[in-house]
Design a protein around this motif. Structure first.
Motif, mmCIF file in Angstrom:
data_model
loop_
_atom_site.group_PDB
_atom_site.id
_atom_site.type_symbol
_atom_site.label_atom_id
_atom_site.label_comp_id
_atom_site.label_asym_id
_atom_site.label_seq_id
_atom_site.Cartn_x
_atom_site.Cartn_y
_atom_site.Cartn_z
ATOM 1 N N GLU A 145 26.070 38.788 42.929
ATOM 2 C CA GLU A 145 26.755 37.660 42.285
ATOM 3 C C GLU A 145 27.516 36.801 43.294
ATOM 4 O O GLU A 145 28.063 35.758 42.956
ATOM 5 C CB GLU A 145 27.742 38.178 41.227
ATOM 6 N N GLN A 146 27.608 37.292 44.523
ATOM 7 C CA GLN A 146 28.344 36.525 45.530
ATOM 8 C C GLN A 146 27.568 35.265 45.919
ATOM 9 O O GLN A 146 26.347 35.287 46.026
ATOM 10 C CB GLN A 146 28.587 37.377 46.775
ATOM 11 N N ILE A 147 28.312 34.184 46.105
ATOM 12 C CA ILE A 147 27.677 32.947 46.549
ATOM 13 C C ILE A 147 27.705 32.945 48.078
ATOM 14 O O ILE A 147 28.768 33.165 48.681
ATOM 15 C CB ILE A 147 28.428 31.713 46.003
ATOM 16 N N LYS A 148 26.555 32.740 48.690
ATOM 17 C CA LYS A 148 26.489 32.855 50.148
ATOM 18 C C LYS A 148 25.977 31.571 50.792
ATOM 19 O O LYS A 148 25.236 30.797 50.169
ATOM 20 C CB LYS A 148 25.575 34.022 50.523
ATOM 21 N N ASP A 149 26.377 31.333 52.021
ATOM 22 C CA ASP A 149 25.834 30.184 52.743
ATOM 23 C C ASP A 149 24.467 30.550 53.333
ATOM 24 O O ASP A 149 24.002 31.680 53.171
ATOM 25 C CB ASP A 149 26.815 29.682 53.816
ATOM 26 N N LYS A 150 23.895 29.622 54.078
ATOM 27 C CA LYS A 150 22.502 29.856 54.505
ATOM 28 C C LYS A 150 22.385 31.002 55.515
ATOM 29 O O LYS A 150 21.354 31.617 55.672
ATOM 30 C CB LYS A 150 21.861 28.572 55.062
ATOM 31 N N ASP A 151 23.575 31.367 56.159
ATOM 32 C CA ASP A 151 23.519 32.509 57.078
ATOM 33 C C ASP A 151 23.771 33.838 56.362
ATOM 34 O O ASP A 151 23.844 34.896 56.979
ATOM 35 C CB ASP A 151 24.573 32.359 58.186
ATOM 36 N N GLY A 152 23.934 33.757 55.060
ATOM 37 C CA GLY A 152 24.159 34.998 54.309
ATOM 38 C C GLY A 152 25.633 35.402 54.241
ATOM 39 O O GLY A 152 25.982 36.484 53.786
ATOM 40 N N LYS A 153 26.588 34.490 54.693
ATOM 41 C CA LYS A 153 28.015 34.818 54.601
ATOM 42 C C LYS A 153 28.561 34.374 53.245
ATOM 43 O O LYS A 153 28.230 33.280 52.777
ATOM 44 C CB LYS A 153 28.783 34.100 55.715
ATOM 45 N N PRO A 154 29.364 35.220 52.619
ATOM 46 C CA PRO A 154 29.888 34.848 51.305
ATOM 47 C C PRO A 154 30.843 33.651 51.386
ATOM 48 O O PRO A 154 31.679 33.595 52.281
ATOM 49 C CB PRO A 154 30.627 36.096 50.831
ATOM 50 N N ILE A 155 30.735 32.720 50.461
ATOM 51 C CA ILE A 155 31.674 31.616 50.369
ATOM 52 C C ILE A 155 32.627 31.939 49.225
ATOM 53 O O ILE A 155 32.203 32.399 48.167
ATOM 54 C CB ILE A 155 30.975 30.278 50.009
ATOM 55 N N GLY A 156 33.904 31.673 49.418
ATOM 56 C CA GLY A 156 34.868 31.864 48.329
ATOM 57 C C GLY A 156 35.232 33.325 48.118
ATOM 58 O O GLY A 156 35.653 33.713 47.036
ATOM 59 N N GLY A 157 35.066 34.149 49.141
ATOM 60 C CA GLY A 157 35.587 35.508 49.089
ATOM 61 C C GLY A 157 34.681 36.519 48.398
ATOM 62 O O GLY A 157 33.683 36.157 47.774
ATOM 63 N N THR A 158 35.050 37.788 48.547
ATOM 64 C CA THR A 158 34.241 38.873 47.974
ATOM 65 C C THR A 158 34.942 39.538 46.802
ATOM 66 O O THR A 158 34.470 40.515 46.255
ATOM 67 C CB THR A 158 33.955 39.950 49.028
ATOM 68 N N THR A 159 36.138 39.031 46.468
ATOM 69 C CA THR A 159 36.835 39.609 45.306
ATOM 70 C C THR A 159 37.191 38.501 44.323
ATOM 71 O O THR A 159 37.263 37.322 44.682
ATOM 72 C CB THR A 159 38.153 40.303 45.724
ATOM 73 N N ARG A 160 37.426 38.893 43.083
ATOM 74 C CA ARG A 160 37.882 37.923 42.091
ATOM 75 C C ARG A 160 38.974 38.560 41.222
ATOM 76 O O ARG A 160 39.087 39.788 41.155
ATOM 77 C CB ARG A 160 36.704 37.482 41.216
ATOM 78 N N LYS A 161 39.778 37.723 40.580
ATOM 79 C CA LYS A 161 40.853 38.226 39.722
ATOM 80 C C LYS A 161 40.301 38.553 38.345
ATOM 81 O O LYS A 161 39.601 37.744 37.740
ATOM 82 C CB LYS A 161 41.956 37.167 39.571
ATOM 83 N N VAL A 162 40.635 39.768 37.869
ATOM 84 C CA VAL A 162 40.262 40.101 36.492
ATOM 85 C C VAL A 162 41.492 40.666 35.792
ATOM 86 O O VAL A 162 42.434 41.127 36.437
ATOM 87 C CB VAL A 162 39.147 41.182 36.444
ATOM 88 N N ARG A 163 41.476 40.582 34.465
ATOM 89 C CA ARG A 163 42.582 41.185 33.717
ATOM 90 C C ARG A 163 42.107 42.512 33.128
ATOM 91 O O ARG A 163 41.066 42.572 32.487
ATOM 92 C CB ARG A 163 43.051 40.238 32.615
ATOM 93 N N VAL A 164 42.848 43.567 33.444
ATOM 94 C CA VAL A 164 42.463 44.881 32.914
ATOM 95 C C VAL A 164 43.678 45.531 32.254
ATOM 96 O O VAL A 164 44.825 45.170 32.536
ATOM 97 C CB VAL A 164 41.960 45.828 34.027
ATOM 98 N N GLU A 165 43.388 46.450 31.381
ATOM 99 C CA GLU A 165 44.470 47.165 30.705
ATOM 100 C C GLU A 165 44.812 48.407 31.529
ATOM 101 O O GLU A 165 43.958 49.255 31.762
ATOM 102 C CB GLU A 165 44.014 47.567 29.296
ATOM 103 N N GLU A 166 46.071 48.472 31.954
ATOM 104 C CA GLU A 166 46.481 49.611 32.786
ATOM 105 C C GLU A 166 47.396 50.526 31.974
ATOM 106 O O GLU A 166 48.271 50.066 31.255
ATOM 107 C CB GLU A 166 47.242 49.070 34.002
ATOM 108 N N THR A 167 47.165 51.837 32.106
ATOM 109 C CA THR A 167 48.066 52.783 31.448
ATOM 110 C C THR A 167 49.265 53.039 32.342
ATOM 111 O O THR A 167 49.109 53.300 33.530
ATOM 112 C CB THR A 167 47.339 54.105 31.163
#
Ligand code: ADP
Ligand code: MG
Length: 569
Positions: A226-248
């Motif tokens: 799902e990562q968006i990569k440039d033509k050299d195969g490097k990820p653009i816009g980072g390798t992590t994203r913010k998600v909301r999860v329920e924590e106990t």
């Protein structure tokens, strides 16, 4: 039913709110503990109800307490899917104070005013948990829907004299308490920060028996494909994203089920505060796990301060009953006798039936054995306290403990070791009977006592003159309950307890001669006072005084007579 109504708080509630709002709290965090504890109580109640009425849960069967924060709006919300409240219940429960204790509460409020620094601690004794929201909130809103009802109600207030009640929308049963937080001051925690909330819950509410959760933001790795990569195969816009999860947030570990070595003093204290609604640390605790025929574990506490309603008959007792960590009931009077009603704690008996009723409990052999066992352990705990702590305990609960001498014959000897009195020789210190006996004069055979309203009066009583002259120590009994103590405890260590104001003291000082000399005089005095006195005799009590009024050995003490008159007897 639907219209928005505005109501005024009862005067005493508003007084309390003013105190809460204007007091300086050393620890504001505890408001969250109070709200979570209410949520947990609400789930307890629903679960208890569902044992006889399983339908009531519907498909909402996972009990949970949810916390949500919103930094932009500066709100913090505590939600539960517990029993909820009807409009009537909201009116009854929120906006009044423990119905039984209003007068005593007002009295205590005066005390709070005199010593304002102590306000938070004193406030903690009145079960005003919900109002503690106003420590941190400028406005509190409660939206609630009772289990089994299809209408909800909204209660809201700024703590400024009035509150409103109106119909509301709420899709599920339970209660949301929404705090609009005050602007943050320099020294305050920011209660809209996840880590702040997480820490407070872990510290104060870790053992709450239901899941406490919070929606939090997390960084989640973005899957390779799902990562968006440039033509050299490097990820653009980072390798992590913010998600909301329920924590106990809590571990839900039943603290009484743990090994003693795995529980810190701080954890013990926090659990006590959770159970008791007291804001002070306890004076002592007792953690037992017993295996064998009578299997149970118990975690009991001796509070450091007596609650203001200790002598109200309708007051709740402090023991909660569990079976394999499942809550069965609170206020379990079957587990400790009336004279230990100040003890707080939890008893977990794995062999008990989950559906036991109070009526059955009274007959239950297991429960009777646990009770017997616990009473001994509590009395041993008290006996083992160092003098300073024991004196603190005794100041607060001595009068209640002494009731046991009258009602618990089985433990009379143990109790006799625990009672203590000020004496003619002890000045401000308490003396236990053991030490009294150790200090008896060689020619002294009995334990002397005198009952009355206050120490000064007793110290100056003419009845004590002869005893003082012989340097015999006299116990000074100033509690109303002492009258019953001396009726039940007639002997200690083979020595009789003897009233210093009644009958002949038999101090052996030639009383007989005296009588002969004075006989004629006594006859004349008696004929004058005929209708007022039974007899006129030479007294073995006096040294300096000429005469005093005195009862027969079997008569009531003067103080007892006064007590009975005061109570209309
Ligand atoms: P206490 O918890 O000692 O009874 P509180 O001031 O904390 O005193 O709460 C007062 C009452 O309000 C509770 O006894 C309960 O009846 C009601 N209440 C408070 N919070 C809730 C809740 N989340 N769900 C249902 N009832 C609640
Ligand atoms: Mg509460």
């Amino acid at each position: 039913q639907a219209g928005k109504e505005t109501h005024q708080f009862k005067t005493e509630v508003q007084q309390l709110l003013n105190l809460i709002i204007n007091s300086l709290y050393s620890n504001k965090d505890i408001f969250l503990r109070e709200l979570i504890s209410n949520a947990s109580d609400a789930v307890d109640k629903l679960r208890f109800r569902s044992q006889t009425d399983p339908e009531i849960l519907g498909d909402d069967t996972e009990f949970k307490i949810r916390i949500a924060v919103d930094p932009e709006a500066r709100t913090l919300t505590v939600s539960d899917n517990g029993i909820g409240m009807t409009r009537e219940e909201v009116m009854d429960n929120i906006g009044t104070i423990a119905k039984s204790g209003t007068a005593a509460f007002l009295e205590a409020l005066d005390k709070v005013r005199e010593q304002n620094a102590l306000a938070p601690e004193l406030i903690g004794q009145f079960g005003v948990g919900f109002y503690s929201a106003f420590i941190v909130a400028e406005q509190v809103t409660l939206i609630t829907r009772a289990a089994g009802s299809d209408t909800a109600v909204r209660w809201t207030s700024r703590g400024d004299g009035a509150f409103t009640v109106e119909a509301a929308e709420k899709p599920e049963r339970g209660t949301d308490v929404i705090l609009k937080l005050k602007p943050k001051e320099e020294s305050d925690n920011d209660y809209t920060e996840e880590w702040v909330v997480r820490d407070i819950v872990r510290k104060h509410s870790d053992f709450v028996a239901y899941l406490i959760t919070m929606m939090v933001e997390r960084d989640e790795p973005i899957p390779e494909q799902e990562q968006i990569k440039d033509k050299d195969g490097k990820p653009i816009g980072g390798t992590t994203r913010k998600v909301r999860v329920e924590e106990t947030l809590n571990s839900m570990k039943a603290i009484w089920a743990k090994n003693k070595n795995d529980v810190s003093t701080e954890e013990y204290n926090e659990f006590y505060k959770h159970l008791s609604h007291d804001w002070n640390d306890p004076l002592a605790h007792l953690h037992v796990k017993l295996e064998g025929v009578t299997e149970y574990s118990a975690l009991l506490y001796v509070p450091a301060k007596a609650p203001f309603d200790l002598f109200f008959p309708e007051r709740k007792h402090g023991i909660q009953l569990y079976c394999k960590r499942v809550f069965i009931m609170d206020d379990c009077r079957e587990l400790v006798p009336e004279y230990l009603r100040f003890i707080k704690g939890v008893v977990d008996a794995p062999d008990l039936n989950l559906n036991v009723s109070r009526e059955i409990l009274q007959q239950d052999r297991l429960v009777r054995n646990i009770r017997k066992n616990l009473v001994k352990k509590v009395l041993d705990l008290l006996k083992g306290l160092d003098d300073t702590r024991y004196d603190t305990f005794y100041q607060e609960f001595g009068p209640v403990l002494k009731e046991g001498l009258h009602s618990d014959w089985e433990n009379k000897d143990r109790l006799a070791e625990l009672i203590q009195f000020k004496t003619t020789r002890s000045q401000d210190k308490f003396v236990r009977l053991k030490d009294y006996v150790a200090n008896m004069k060689p020619d002294q055979e009995e334990i002397y006592y005198i009952t009355g309203e206050n120490l000064t009066m007793l110290m100056n009583s003419p009845h004590l003159e002869a005893l003082k002259a012989k340097e015999f120590e006299v116990l000074l009994m100033t509690d109303p309950v002492d009258e019953w103590v001396v009726q039940s405890l007639t002997e200690y260590d083979g020595k009789k307890l003897k009233s210093a104001e009644k009958g002949d003291l038999k101090l052996g000082e030639g009383d007989d001669e005296k009588t002969d000399v004075f006989n004629a005089l006594f006859g004349r005095i008696k004929s004058h006072l005929a209708s007022h006195v039974k007899d006129v005799r030479a007294s073995s009590h006096l040294k300096a005084s000429v005469a005093c009024l005195s009862g027969d050995a079997q008569d009531m003490s003067a103080y007892m007579e006064k007590l009975l008159k005061a109570s209309g007897g």
